[in-house]
Design a protein around this motif. Structure first.
Motif, PDB file in Angstrom:
ATOM      1  N   SER A 107       0.850  -1.190   0.000  1.00  0.00           N
ATOM      2  CA  SER A 107       0.000   0.000   0.000  1.00  0.00           C
ATOM      3  C   SER A 107       0.888   1.244   0.000  1.00  0.00           C
ATOM      4  O   SER A 107       1.970   1.224   0.581  1.00  0.00           O
ATOM      5  CB  SER A 107      -0.873   0.035   1.251  1.00  0.00           C
ATOM      6  N   PRO A 108       0.441   2.307  -0.622  1.00  0.00           N
ATOM      7  CA  PRO A 108       1.246   3.530  -0.609  1.00  0.00           C
ATOM      8  C   PRO A 108       1.293   4.132   0.796  1.00  0.00           C
ATOM      9  O   PRO A 108       0.357   3.988   1.580  1.00  0.00           O
ATOM     10  CB  PRO A 108       0.507   4.448  -1.581  1.00  0.00           C
ATOM     11  N   TRP A 109       2.369   4.791   1.100  1.00  0.00           N
ATOM     12  CA  TRP A 109       2.616   5.376   2.423  1.00  0.00           C
ATOM     13  C   TRP A 109       3.001   6.829   2.204  1.00  0.00           C
ATOM     14  O   TRP A 109       3.953   7.102   1.469  1.00  0.00           O
ATOM     15  CB  TRP A 109       3.755   4.594   3.083  1.00  0.00           C
ATOM     16  N   LEU A 110       2.244   7.714   2.818  1.00  0.00           N
ATOM     17  CA  LEU A 110       2.510   9.144   2.616  1.00  0.00           C
ATOM     18  C   LEU A 110       3.440   9.664   3.698  1.00  0.00           C
ATOM     19  O   LEU A 110       3.205   9.465   4.881  1.00  0.00           O
ATOM     20  CB  LEU A 110       1.186   9.913   2.652  1.00  0.00           C
ATOM     21  N   ARG A 111       4.522  10.293   3.271  1.00  0.00           N
ATOM     22  CA  ARG A 111       5.375  10.974   4.255  1.00  0.00           C
ATOM     23  C   ARG A 111       5.804  12.328   3.692  1.00  0.00           C
ATOM     24  O   ARG A 111       5.618  12.601   2.507  1.00  0.00           O
ATOM     25  CB  ARG A 111       6.587  10.114   4.622  1.00  0.00           C
ATOM     26  N   TYR A 112       6.356  13.161   4.578  1.00  0.00           N
ATOM     27  CA  TYR A 112       6.723  14.516   4.150  1.00  0.00           C
ATOM     28  C   TYR A 112       8.227  14.729   4.225  1.00  0.00           C
ATOM     29  O   TYR A 112       8.861  14.367   5.208  1.00  0.00           O
ATOM     30  CB  TYR A 112       5.980  15.552   4.991  1.00  0.00           C
ATOM     31  N   GLU A 113       8.765  15.250   3.143  1.00  0.00           N
ATOM     32  CA  GLU A 113      10.194  15.514   3.070  1.00  0.00           C
ATOM     33  C   GLU A 113      10.354  17.007   2.802  1.00  0.00           C
ATOM     34  O   GLU A 113       9.900  17.493   1.755  1.00  0.00           O
ATOM     35  CB  GLU A 113      10.774  14.688   1.910  1.00  0.00           C
ATOM     36  N   ASP A 114      10.960  17.736   3.720  1.00  0.00           N
ATOM     37  CA  ASP A 114      11.059  19.199   3.630  1.00  0.00           C
ATOM     38  C   ASP A 114       9.700  19.831   3.338  1.00  0.00           C
ATOM     39  O   ASP A 114       9.576  20.718   2.489  1.00  0.00           O
ATOM     40  CB  ASP A 114      12.059  19.619   2.534  1.00  0.00           C
ATOM     41  N   GLY A 115       8.689  19.309   3.990  1.00  0.00           N
ATOM     42  CA  GLY A 115       7.345  19.862   3.831  1.00  0.00           C
ATOM     43  C   GLY A 115       6.602  19.396   2.590  1.00  0.00           C
ATOM     44  O   GLY A 115       5.446  19.733   2.395  1.00  0.00           O
ATOM     45  N   LYS A 116       7.287  18.604   1.738  1.00  0.00           N
ATOM     46  CA  LYS A 116       6.624  18.153   0.507  1.00  0.00           C
ATOM     47  C   LYS A 116       6.117  16.720   0.665  1.00  0.00           C
ATOM     48  O   LYS A 116       6.830  15.866   1.183  1.00  0.00           O
ATOM     49  CB  LYS A 116       7.618  18.182  -0.659  1.00  0.00           C
ATOM     50  N   PRO A 117       4.904  16.459   0.131  1.00  0.00           N
ATOM     51  CA  PRO A 117       4.382  15.092   0.235  1.00  0.00           C
ATOM     52  C   PRO A 117       5.131  14.133  -0.700  1.00  0.00           C
ATOM     53  O   PRO A 117       5.399  14.466  -1.855  1.00  0.00           O
ATOM     54  CB  PRO A 117       2.918  15.232  -0.191  1.00  0.00           C
ATOM     55  N   VAL A 118       5.497  12.970  -0.186  1.00  0.00           N
ATOM     56  CA  VAL A 118       6.201  11.951  -0.964  1.00  0.00           C
ATOM     57  C   VAL A 118       5.452  10.639  -0.791  1.00  0.00           C
ATOM     58  O   VAL A 118       5.118  10.258   0.325  1.00  0.00           O
ATOM     59  CB  VAL A 118       7.663  11.764  -0.458  1.00  0.00           C
TER      60      VAL A 118
END
Ligand code: ZN
Length: 175
Positions: A89-100
């Motif tokens: 399943s996709p997993w949403l995380r934030y890198e420098d405030g951007k969604p990845v």
């Protein structure tokens, strides 16, 4: 290793782990360690692969090729569908405030599932899958260019060689 990663889609890069398909084909996924290395280079956090997973990857790869070239047997479609059900399943995380979007956790089975799912996405999108125009290449790539006019797996690998040959042929005719 002579990996090539410019098929334009993960599922095509998988197919391209057999080079020289225009002839008998040259296997690059030679052992489980090679599969694990390839998956890591594809961005999957895989540490190691088993012999069983290696054969699963090879069988999936050939089914993917048949599906993408538009000549699947029903067994190929079934295999792609079954393996796609293991996609992470996709997993949403934030890198420098951007969604990845990240796919994790990733076992080999899940990584192969992601590649099978990518196959289903690609074959149902309006993107052409082609075989490189160089007669000694055999690599597959997807063509999303506006006029569907891409000919080469990569300009650097095959396009420039073809240009050089055409130039040589022209200059020879003049002599
Ligand atoms: Zn090529």
């Amino acid at each position: 290793m002579e990996w090539v990663f410019d098929g334009g889609r993960p599922c095509l890069d998988l197919v391209n782990t057999v080079r020289e398909r225009h002839e008998d084909g040259r296997e690059l996924l030679t052992d489980p360690a090679a599969l694990a290395e390839w998956l890591r280079l594809m961005g999957f956090a895989v540490t190691e692969a088993s012999a069983g997973e290696l054969s699963a990857a090879r069988v999936l790869r050939e089914a993917v090729d048949k599906v993408l070239l538009g000549e699947p047997r029903s067994a190929d479609v079934l295999l792609v569908n079954e393996m796609a059900s293991d996609a992470p399943s996709p997993w949403l995380r934030y890198e420098d405030g951007k969604p990845v979007k990240e796919l994790r956790p990733v076992s080999v089975v899940a990584a192969l599932g992601a590649l099978a799912a990518d196959t289903i996405d690609l074959v149902t999108e309006d993107i052409a899958v082609r075989i490189c125009a160089a007669d000694d290449c055999g690599l597959r790539f997807c063509d999303a260019s506006p006029r569907r006019s891409r000919q080469w797996c990569s300009m650097a690998r095959c396009g420039n060689r073809a240009k050089a040959r055409a130039h040589y042929a022209r200059t020879r005719k003049r002599d």
